[in-house]
Design an enzyme around this catalytic site. Structure first.
Site, PDB file in Angstrom:
ATOM      1  N   ARG A   1     -12.639  -6.780  -4.641  1.00  0.00           N
ATOM      2  CA  ARG A   1     -11.725  -6.997  -3.514  1.00  0.00           C
ATOM      3  C   ARG A   1     -12.529  -7.509  -2.332  1.00  0.00           C
ATOM      4  NH1 ARG A   1      -7.245  -4.247  -4.236  1.00  0.00           N
ATOM      5  NH2 ARG A   1      -6.380  -5.985  -3.075  1.00  0.00           N
TER       6      ARG A   1
ATOM      7  N   GLU B   1       0.889  -1.160   0.000  1.00  0.00           N
ATOM      8  CA  GLU B   1       0.000   0.000   0.000  1.00  0.00           C
ATOM      9  C   GLU B   1       0.924   1.205   0.000  1.00  0.00           C
ATOM     10  OE1 GLU B   1      -3.495  -0.108   2.458  1.00  0.00           O
ATOM     11  OE2 GLU B   1      -3.744  -2.257   2.148  1.00  0.00           O
TER      12      GLU B   1
ATOM     13  N   LYS C   1       0.713   4.780  -4.674  1.00  0.00           N
ATOM     14  CA  LYS C   1       1.408   3.506  -4.853  1.00  0.00           C
ATOM     15  C   LYS C   1       2.402   3.557  -6.007  1.00  0.00           C
ATOM     16  CE  LYS C   1      -2.818   1.496  -3.089  1.00  0.00           C
ATOM     17  NZ  LYS C   1      -4.088   0.852  -3.467  1.00  0.00           N
TER      18      LYS C   1
END
Length: 269
Positions: free
Chosen positions: A258, A3, A52
């Site tokens: 997710r 992350e 990221k």
DNA sequence: AGCGGATGTACAG
DNA sequence: TGTACCTCCGCTT
């Protein structure tokens, strides 16, 4: 695994080992060979992160843009570097150190304008000092999308991934399925402020810990424990286990491809 | 040996 | 909304 805190830490580690010095650049796996040849023996001038995305600056030659995606891994080591395996996309090496990059979604040599375009499509990053949450609030407060999906949207806020999303919503007692427009400004400010603190600690420790002191196993009179991804968390990957705070069952569900985790009893607002 | 996942994103339809 | 892509690891046979 990455992350935003991981990527900012990588930028720091690249600076510490490689900044302002000539570096050998190779691509044992081959997919970055042409660019590696251009950069070989040049001086690394900067290393920075936004969300990221990692950027290694080589002055007039441009930037190496790296995005780890889900599988990308970076491994630093002290010289002498071992023979690279055939999955190493990029190796940087100097007489003291080496670093290997494997499995990234992106590893490309880009120009200044191309880099600017990437910054332009990313939202504010809690780990960038100059970034502020107002632009994100403007979008969140108008959106019917769930706050869980909005937190993962890099155009709205950069650097938050599946762990920080689940954990910050738990810490603020917010139901992940609430619409962005139903969030209050105070709630958003609290979330942002908390992310700044949590993610800074994440950079420092190179892992995600989110459990408040009063809820640690020791404080709650339970046996000590570290979650299998390396940190202490409330809900991430704890499906069907008891909540550290209320003892109720942690739930999981798919959301935007997710896995979402939350405690229905604690996250009611 | 072979599988299913995993802290992510982009693109097709 | 689904699927493809990148790699490694731990589980099952």
């Amino acid at each position: 695994m990455p992350e935003g805190h991981t990527i900012h830490r990588l930028a720091e580690d690249h600076r510490e080992r490689f900044l302002d010095r000539q570096v050998r650049v190779t691509s044992p796996q081959g997919k970055f060979s042409d660019s590696a040849a251009l950069l070989d023996r040049q001086v690394l001038q900067t290393a920075e992160a936004h969300g990221k995305h990692l950027f290694l600056g080589f002055g007039p030659l441009g930037w190496v843009h790296i995005h780890l995606g889900l599988f990308g891994k970076v491994n630093f080591g002290d010289a002498p570097a071992p023979p690279p395996t055939d999955t190493v996309r990029l190796r940087l090496a100097n007489p003291q150190s080496y670093v290997d990059l494997r499995g990234p979604t992106t590893c490309a040599l880009i120009t200044d304008p191309e880099k600017r375009a990437i910054h332009d499509r990313l939202g504010p990053d809690p780990l960038r000092l100059a970034d502020d949450p107002d632009g994100a609030w403007a979008r969140i407060s108008r959106s019917r999308t769930t706050v869980a999906a909005l937190l993962m949207d890099q155009k709205i806020i950069a650097g938050v991934g599946n762990v920080y999303r689940a954990e910050v919503l738990f810490r603020h007692g917010i139901d992940p399925y609430r619409a962005g427009k139903d969030l209050t400004h105070d709630e958003w400010t609290a979330i942002w402020t908390d992310l700044v603190e949590l993610m800074r600690e994440g950079v420092r420790n190179n892992r995600i810990d989110t459990v408040r002191p009063e809820h640690t196993p020791e404080a709650m009179g339970r046996p000590p424990r570290v979650d299998d991804h390396g940190g202490e968390v409330y809900v991430y990957r704890r499906a069907n286990l008891p909540c550290h705070v209320c003892g109720g069952e942690i739930r999981t569900a798919g959301l935007a491809a997710r896995n979402l985790f939350w405690c229905p009893a604690c996250q009611h607002r």
